[in-house]
Design an enzyme around this catalytic site. Structure first.
Site, PDB file in Angstrom:
ATOM      1  CB  ILE A   1      -0.984   0.006   1.198  1.00  0.00           C
ATOM      2  CG1 ILE A   1      -2.040   1.113   1.048  1.00  0.00           C
ATOM      3  CG2 ILE A   1      -0.241   0.147   2.519  1.00  0.00           C
ATOM      4  CD1 ILE A   1      -2.977   0.904  -0.096  1.00  0.00           C
TER       5      ILE A   1
ATOM      6  CE  LYS B   1      -8.332   0.033   4.212  1.00  0.00           C
ATOM      7  NZ  LYS B   1      -8.657  -1.394   4.218  1.00  0.00           N
TER       8      LYS B   1
END
Length: 308
Positions: free
Chosen positions: A11, A87
């Site tokens: 990510i 998140k």
């Protein structure tokens, strides 16, 4: 502003590094990772060493898995650094509340990011729903875990969330666009017999005005991936497709002028720059509360084992 990026995995490489490099607000000044690095950027394997040696880096962005993230965030806040969290913001709600307290005590910014809220059509959907009476909402979030999380064993362990890792993206949109708060009333969690985390989940919610609200998450999707939220109201229907990239109202598609999903992380970093400039924090835990409630209320069903 200088920023340090901690946790150089998929990510970070796919989203965070490009967003930082393209931003007028940030300079990627250091990375911290046991394995990854970014060409041309000072790299560390020890977070405490980076904090001690680089006092000029006032902002830290954490891209670690949820379970180890608290220790890093607490250390950064204690060192007086502003902190940006991938998140979900933590492995538990208690951890998140503790980080809020630490940030407040240190007078620094804490930003719990929800990237799906920054999809291009989420804000327009929220605006359209503001004065509508909703009668039904159906969330369908189905994707192929092998495509998006190859070899990431941590995601199946306690604290890794299982299918709620993508499902919480849907919940972050739902909690952003609905004018009225909802709460979970029932859930079914399908857990592979060789895993700790669920591979699929179905959820039902109570709505204060009686609307029928439900969600289905599944990690076993072949072919096209499905990230859809459909809403029926007294003024017709609204549908968000492709994770909020497209919006259809009463059969008419509305398109964004700028970036759709690829604009999510640049907007997060712009938000962080604004929060640091004003000395504010933004830690909305509503999506995480729904996930916690699903694990508390959910009925477990054992399903076939899953192998990458």
């Amino acid at each position: 502003m200088d920023i340090a990026l901690v946790g150089i995995g998929k990510i970070a490489v796919d989203q965070h590094v490009p967003a930082i490099n393209a931003s007028p607000d940030w300079t990627l000044a250091a990375t911290v990772s046991r394995q990854g690095s970014v060409d041309g950027v000072d790299s560390y394997t020890d977070f405490a060493q980076m904090l001690a040696e680089r006092p000029e880096i006032r902002v830290v962005s954490l891209c670690l898995p949820p379970v180890p993230r608290f220790g890093y965030a607490a250390a950064a806040l204690a060192a007086g650094r502003h902190v940006m969290l991938e998140k979900p913001p933590g492995a538990s709600l208690s951890e998140c509340h503790r980080l809020i307290e630490l940030a407040r005590a240190q007078g620094v910014t804490l930003y719990a990011t929800w990237h799906s809220r920054e999809a291009a059509m989420v804000a327009p959907a929220k605006a359209w729903l503001t004065d509508k009476t909703m009668t039904r909402m159906t969330v369908t979030w189905k994707e192929d875990v092998r495509r998006w999380h190859p070899g990431q064993d941590w995601i199946w362990e306690p604290g890794g969330l299982g299918v709620f890792d993508p499902g919480i993206n849907a919940l972050s949109i739902v909690t952003e666009i609905l004018p009225d708060p909802i709460h979970l009333t029932a859930a079914t969690l399908e857990v592979p017999e060789n895993k700790q985390g669920p591979i699929a989940a179905s959820l039902r919610f109570a709505h204060p005005k009686g609307a029928d609200v439900s969600a289905v998450f599944d990690w076993r999707q072949d072919g096209d991936q499905t990230w859809t939220i459909e809403v029926e109201t007294d003024a017709g229907t609204l549908a968000l497709h492709d994770g909020g990239a497209r919006m259809v109202i009463n059969g008419q598609e509305h398109r964004a002028e700028g970036p759709t999903l690829e604009g999510e992380y640049p907007r997060l970093y712009a938000n962080m720059a604004g929060l640091v400039a004003t000395g504010d924090s933004d830690v909305d835990l509503a999506p995480m509360r729904h996930v916690a409630d699903a694990f508390l209320l959910g009925r477990r069903e054992t399903v076939a084992p899953f192998h990458d």
